[in-house]
Design an enzyme around this catalytic site. Structure first.
Site, PDB file in Angstrom:
ATOM      1  N   ASP A 151     -41.497 -26.165   4.551  1.00 38.63           N
ATOM      2  CA  ASP A 151     -40.397 -27.116   4.726  1.00 38.63           C
ATOM      3  C   ASP A 151     -40.874 -28.483   4.254  1.00 38.63           C
ATOM      4  O   ASP A 151     -42.069 -28.731   4.155  1.00 38.63           O
ATOM      5  CB  ASP A 151     -40.041 -27.250   6.210  1.00 38.63           C
ATOM      6  CG  ASP A 151     -39.422 -25.990   6.789  1.00 38.63           C
ATOM      7  OD1 ASP A 151     -38.970 -25.136   6.012  1.00 38.63           O
ATOM      8  OD2 ASP A 151     -39.400 -25.874   8.028  1.00 38.63           O
ATOM      9  N   ASP A 153     -41.255 -31.727   5.799  1.00 35.56           N
ATOM     10  CA  ASP A 153     -41.254 -32.390   7.108  1.00 35.56           C
ATOM     11  C   ASP A 153     -41.219 -33.894   6.891  1.00 35.56           C
ATOM     12  O   ASP A 153     -42.029 -34.433   6.131  1.00 35.56           O
ATOM     13  CB  ASP A 153     -42.511 -32.011   7.905  1.00 35.56           C
ATOM     14  CG  ASP A 153     -42.534 -30.543   8.287  1.00 35.56           C
ATOM     15  OD1 ASP A 153     -41.453 -29.995   8.552  1.00 35.56           O
ATOM     16  OD2 ASP A 153     -43.623 -29.944   8.310  1.00 35.56           O
TER      17      ASP A 153
END
Lengths: 229, 97
Positions: A151, A153
């Site tokens: 991901d 972040d």
């Protein structure tokens, strides 16, 4: 479930020379770390490759800074403490966003490819922000850390209230990017997920130095949630 | 990736469906709804293997004071036991009418 509590101290204010959760610290010496438990076998080689640690959320121990070592694998994390005088340099998430080093060498990895679009959307909020997690670590160290499934972040400083409608708008704007964007707001009560704020539950979970807490309003510290009887 | 299932006796009705938490590292999602019978059922999908006993301890603690006939689905992304308990409590709170 896991044992380690990631992150660092709460609160968006940054006193001069201080460190905050998610800051990256460059070690002055390889032996500067005081491990919480015997170091795992992968740690020494990893620290030689990138002598960089992440500030964790933990209750302070004197002047020592709670830090974490990131290994190459997701499960490779290791908690330690660092004396302030053993910090050679500090890199904040905001500095990584301003430096925008991802523009120098384009990546096809979704979490890195999403940075340009995320930059536009987050800069427009007027709030301080920066990449953390694998993306932040790779930008700061140059050591490949982002995988195809990582991901993006992101940490966003939220000293003043972010209304739920604004949280939903930001979440919707970030939803179309190449990678899933996981935004944590640093509120006065601690770290709160943007996605949770957008859903407007009766209470939200804030990550604090004393562990996670349920709070009714992260911008009204002290407004704690009732616990079950 | 591991899936775990637990059952507890229950006696109280559950008000409404609740969905709390987030998909993200160190966090978890909890979906809670009425089980339709006198039992509480918990189904856990976790990215971290080998923590079955820790899950049992957290759930034993919760169901020592919560007696709702709930069907609970958990998607865990490596949360700590403290975070897990908070999310479960939060889901219970949201499920109250």
């Amino acid at each position: 479930m896991s044992h380690a509590e990631p992150g660092g101290r709460a609160g968006p204010a940054r006193p001069e020379g201080s460190v905050l959760p998610h800051d990256l610290l460059v070690l002055a010496r390889p032996d500067a770390l005081e491990p919480e438990s015997p170091p795992p076998p992968w740690a020494p080689a990893r620290l030689r490759l990138a002598p960089l640690v992440v500030v964790r959320r933990a209750a302070p121990r004197g002047t020592a800074i709670p830090v974490g070592v990131r290994g190459a694998e997701r499960r490779e994390r290791f908690a330690a403490w660092l004396a302030p005088q053993a910090v050679a340099a500090r890199v904040t998430p905001e500095e990584l966003a301003r430096a925008a080093r991802w523009r120098e060498r384009r990546s096809r990895l979704p979490a890195l490819a999403a940075l340009d679009a995320a930059f536009e959307i987050l800069a427009a909020t007027g709030l301080g922000w920066g990449p953390v997690g694998a993306v932040g670590f790779e930008l700061a160290s140059g050591v490949p850390s982002v995988s195809a499934t990582s991901d993006l972040d992101v940490l966003v400083r939220a000293p003043a209230r972010v209304p739920a409608a604004s949280a939903r708008a930001l979440l919707a704007a970030l939803a179309g990017l190449a990678a899933r964007v996981d935004v944590q707001l640093e509120t006065p009560a601690g770290g709160v997920a943007l996605a949770e704020l957008a859903a407007e539950p009766r209470t939200v979970v804030a990550r604090t130095a004393a562990g996670p807490r349920r709070v009714a309003d992260p911008w009204q510290p002290g407004a704690g949630a009732e616990r079950l009887p | 990736m591991e899936t775990l299932e637990f059952r507890y006796p229950a006696r109280d009705p559950v008000g409404r469906r609740a969905h709390v938490g987030v998909v993200g590292s160190g966090d978890l999602e909890v979906l809670l709804e009425p089980s339709g019978d006198g039992e509480a059922r918990v189904r856990i999908r976790t990215t971290v293997d080998g923590y079955g006993q820790v899950w049992r301890n957290v759930l034993d603690r919760l169901f020592s004071r919560y007696h709702g006939a709930a069907a609970i689905e958990v998607n865990d992304f490596g949360a700590t036991p403290g975070m897990v308990l908070l999310r479960l409590e939060q889901a219970i709170e949201e499920s109250a009418p």
